[in-house]
Scaffold this motif. Structure first.
Motif, PDB file in Angstrom:
ATOM      1  N   LEU A   1       0.853  -1.184   0.000  1.00  0.00           N
ATOM      2  CA  LEU A   1       0.000   0.000   0.000  1.00  0.00           C
ATOM      3  C   LEU A   1       0.887   1.231   0.000  1.00  0.00           C
ATOM      4  O   LEU A   1       1.882   1.289   0.734  1.00  0.00           O
ATOM      5  CB  LEU A   1      -0.914  -0.009   1.228  1.00  0.00           C
ATOM      6  CG  LEU A   1      -1.892   1.139   1.379  1.00  0.00           C
ATOM      7  CD1 LEU A   1      -3.162   0.659   2.079  1.00  0.00           C
ATOM      8  CD2 LEU A   1      -1.288   2.303   2.187  1.00  0.00           C
TER       9      LEU A   1
ATOM     10  N   GLU B   1       1.143   0.136  -7.786  1.00  0.00           N
ATOM     11  CA  GLU B   1       0.329   1.045  -6.989  1.00  0.00           C
ATOM     12  C   GLU B   1       0.466   2.499  -7.442  1.00  0.00           C
ATOM     13  O   GLU B   1      -0.539   3.201  -7.603  1.00  0.00           O
ATOM     14  CB  GLU B   1       0.709   0.931  -5.501  1.00  0.00           C
ATOM     15  CG  GLU B   1       0.532  -0.444  -4.895  1.00  0.00           C
ATOM     16  CD  GLU B   1       1.701  -1.379  -5.180  1.00  0.00           C
ATOM     17  OE1 GLU B   1       1.603  -2.552  -4.787  1.00  0.00           O
ATOM     18  OE2 GLU B   1       2.706  -0.928  -5.768  1.00  0.00           O
TER      19      GLU B   1
ATOM     20  N   TYR C   1      -8.115   1.876  -4.635  1.00  0.00           N
ATOM     21  CA  TYR C   1      -7.558   3.187  -4.318  1.00  0.00           C
ATOM     22  C   TYR C   1      -8.575   3.995  -3.537  1.00  0.00           C
ATOM     23  O   TYR C   1      -9.779   3.716  -3.558  1.00  0.00           O
ATOM     24  CB  TYR C   1      -7.082   3.929  -5.569  1.00  0.00           C
ATOM     25  CG  TYR C   1      -8.131   4.187  -6.629  1.00  0.00           C
ATOM     26  CD1 TYR C   1      -8.983   5.299  -6.558  1.00  0.00           C
ATOM     27  CD2 TYR C   1      -8.250   3.342  -7.729  1.00  0.00           C
ATOM     28  CE1 TYR C   1      -9.937   5.541  -7.538  1.00  0.00           C
ATOM     29  CE2 TYR C   1      -9.195   3.572  -8.717  1.00  0.00           C
ATOM     30  CZ  TYR C   1     -10.031   4.681  -8.608  1.00  0.00           C
ATOM     31  OH  TYR C   1     -10.975   4.914  -9.577  1.00  0.00           O
TER      32      TYR C   1
ATOM     33  N   GLY D   1      -7.316  -5.255  -5.165  1.00  0.00           N
ATOM     34  CA  GLY D   1      -6.709  -3.995  -4.748  1.00  0.00           C
ATOM     35  C   GLY D   1      -7.707  -2.870  -4.797  1.00  0.00           C
ATOM     36  O   GLY D   1      -8.915  -3.087  -4.911  1.00  0.00           O
TER      37      GLY D   1
ATOM     38  N   ALA E   1      -4.473   6.881  -1.307  1.00  0.00           N
ATOM     39  CA  ALA E   1      -3.765   5.619  -1.062  1.00  0.00           C
ATOM     40  C   ALA E   1      -4.166   4.652  -2.165  1.00  0.00           C
ATOM     41  O   ALA E   1      -5.256   4.746  -2.731  1.00  0.00           O
ATOM     42  CB  ALA E   1      -4.114   5.050   0.307  1.00  0.00           C
TER      43      ALA E   1
ATOM     44  N   ILE F   1      -9.847  -4.722   2.106  1.00  0.00           N
ATOM     45  CA  ILE F   1      -9.081  -3.615   1.521  1.00  0.00           C
ATOM     46  C   ILE F   1      -9.623  -2.275   2.008  1.00  0.00           C
ATOM     47  O   ILE F   1      -8.861  -1.368   2.353  1.00  0.00           O
ATOM     48  CB  ILE F   1      -9.109  -3.705  -0.007  1.00  0.00           C
ATOM     49  CG1 ILE F   1      -8.439  -5.002  -0.483  1.00  0.00           C
ATOM     50  CG2 ILE F   1      -8.399  -2.502  -0.633  1.00  0.00           C
ATOM     51  CD1 ILE F   1      -8.726  -5.365  -1.929  1.00  0.00           C
TER      52      ILE F   1
ATOM     53  N   TRP G   1       1.252  -4.805   3.809  1.00  0.00           N
ATOM     54  CA  TRP G   1       0.167  -5.322   4.628  1.00  0.00           C
ATOM     55  C   TRP G   1       0.048  -6.828   4.473  1.00  0.00           C
ATOM     56  O   TRP G   1       0.548  -7.402   3.502  1.00  0.00           O
ATOM     57  CB  TRP G   1      -1.156  -4.657   4.244  1.00  0.00           C
ATOM     58  CG  TRP G   1      -1.286  -3.264   4.780  1.00  0.00           C
ATOM     59  CD1 TRP G   1      -0.605  -2.165   4.360  1.00  0.00           C
ATOM     60  CD2 TRP G   1      -2.136  -2.828   5.837  1.00  0.00           C
ATOM     61  NE1 TRP G   1      -0.977  -1.068   5.087  1.00  0.00           N
ATOM     62  CE2 TRP G   1      -1.924  -1.431   5.992  1.00  0.00           C
ATOM     63  CE3 TRP G   1      -3.070  -3.460   6.655  1.00  0.00           C
ATOM     64  CZ2 TRP G   1      -2.606  -0.677   6.940  1.00  0.00           C
ATOM     65  CZ3 TRP G   1      -3.754  -2.698   7.597  1.00  0.00           C
ATOM     66  CH2 TRP G   1      -3.518  -1.335   7.738  1.00  0.00           C
TER      67      TRP G   1
ATOM     68  N   CYS H   1      -3.474   0.301  -3.257  1.00  0.00           N
ATOM     69  CA  CYS H   1      -2.848  -0.949  -2.838  1.00  0.00           C
ATOM     70  C   CYS H   1      -3.134  -2.063  -3.823  1.00  0.00           C
ATOM     71  O   CYS H   1      -4.115  -2.030  -4.574  1.00  0.00           O
ATOM     72  CB  CYS H   1      -3.315  -1.361  -1.445  1.00  0.00           C
ATOM     73  SG  CYS H   1      -4.969  -2.063  -1.406  1.00  0.00           S
TER      74      CYS H   1
ATOM     75  N   PHE I   1      -7.761   0.875   4.250  1.00  0.00           N
ATOM     76  CA  PHE I   1      -7.778   2.312   3.991  1.00  0.00           C
ATOM     77  C   PHE I   1      -8.266   3.099   5.215  1.00  0.00           C
ATOM     78  O   PHE I   1      -7.708   4.145   5.551  1.00  0.00           O
ATOM     79  CB  PHE I   1      -8.669   2.622   2.783  1.00  0.00           C
ATOM     80  CG  PHE I   1      -8.099   2.164   1.460  1.00  0.00           C
ATOM     81  CD1 PHE I   1      -6.741   2.189   1.220  1.00  0.00           C
ATOM     82  CD2 PHE I   1      -8.936   1.718   0.443  1.00  0.00           C
ATOM     83  CE1 PHE I   1      -6.210   1.778   0.007  1.00  0.00           C
ATOM     84  CE2 PHE I   1      -8.429   1.310  -0.777  1.00  0.00           C
ATOM     85  CZ  PHE I   1      -7.059   1.332  -0.999  1.00  0.00           C
TER      86      PHE I   1
END
Length: 294
Positions: free
Chosen positions: A5, A212, A176, A174, A18, A48, A233, A20, A52
């Motif tokens: 991340l 990422e 964002y 994943g 962010a 996920i 993570w 990941c 965040f």
């Protein structure tokens, strides 16, 4: 595969982000709980999203997310800590629904949109803080974004994705996370909104080999930003036999005596990671003696 991340922000700090890639993390969760494709997608998105929300945890802080819709999956419970660990489970892990008319996993119907999302932050104070908001779609990403808007009064975009292969394994996962704060310029927000509308689904990007920072470059376009931190993570439970001993002790002497009369021991299973622990008759007797010595 990795579970990295990155955190980023515009130069003035008014927009924070962010992104990941968590393919291995979600696949680990799938193997632990033997989830169906629909349940894997729902649990993966929730894990996920919880990452965040847990970005600002410190020390022994934890953040727990509970999603309770009226769909057949039942509740989804996830938890993150400050050590970059996340864990979670779905109450009905084997529920699987036919795909939507677009050929996608029907997470929204499996979760249900008549319900609530609850977020509890345990920051080591006397009482943990819990906030909640109604579910808006059951697709989870929109529900996280709505919760952030309601609880922090700041606009946020949450994109979460889990791609499942024909053998039910997770091959891309994943997301964002973008959050705007006071001071963000209107033209910058308008450009960001336009960019996000043109970004392909996050699982498509991951499957195509995007990293990422490249995902955030697609989101920000020509808006300058800088990477602030990188974190690895993992799906990791905090359970252990000592923790479960405390649970047994908390049941009280009468319950432990009842166990000794009916069974030769006890089997306890951790909800978060599905690991099973066996307590022998002798171990339960020792716990009973410990209670009596208080």
């Amino acid at each position: 595969m990795h579970n990295r991340l990155i955190r980023a922000a515009t130069r003035d700090g008014s927009i924070r982000a962010a992104a990941c890639i968590a393919t291995e993390l979600v696949e680990t969760a799938r193997r632990c709980h033997e989830t169906s494709p629909t349940a894997t997608a729902a649990l993966g998105r929730a894990l996920i999203g919880t990452m965040f929300l847990g970005l600002n945890l410190k020390g022994e802080d934890t953040l727990t997310v509970r999603i309770f819709g009226d769909g057949p999956l039942g509740g989804i419970i996830t938890q993150a800590d400050a050590n970059y660990s996340v864990r979670g489970y779905v109450q009905e892990p084997h529920v699987h629904l036919p795909p939507t008319s677009q050929g996608k996993l029907d997470v929204g119907r499996a979760v249900g949109k008549d319900g609530f999302i609850y977020v509890t932050k345990d920051l080591g104070l006397k009482e943990p803080y819990t906030g909640s908001s109604p579910l808006v779609s059951g697709e989870i990403a929109e529900d996280f974004a709505y919760f952030l808007h309601q609880s922090e009064q700041t606009p946020a975009v949450v994109a979460l994705g889990v791609l499942i292969d024909r053998d039910h394994t997770c091959i891309a996962a994943g997301g964002y996370f973008i959050q705007a704060f006071p001071g963000a310029q209107e033209d910058t927000l308008a450009q960001l909104e336009k960019n996000i509308g043109e970004v392909p689904p996050v699982t498509n990007l991951i499957a195509d080999g995007f990293q990422e920072v490249e995902i955030l470059q697609k989101v920000f376009g020509n808006i300058p930003f800088e990477v602030l931190a990188e974190e690895d993570w993992r799906f990791l439970c905090r359970c252990g036999k000592e923790r479960l001993e405390k649970i047994l002790i908390s049941l009280g002497p009468e319950e432990l005596k009842d166990m000794l009369e009916k069974e030769q021991g006890a089997e306890l299973r951790c909800h978060f990671c599905n690991k099973q622990y066996h307590f022998s008759r002798e171990e339960i007797e020792a716990l009973l003696e410990e209670i009596r010595s208080y």
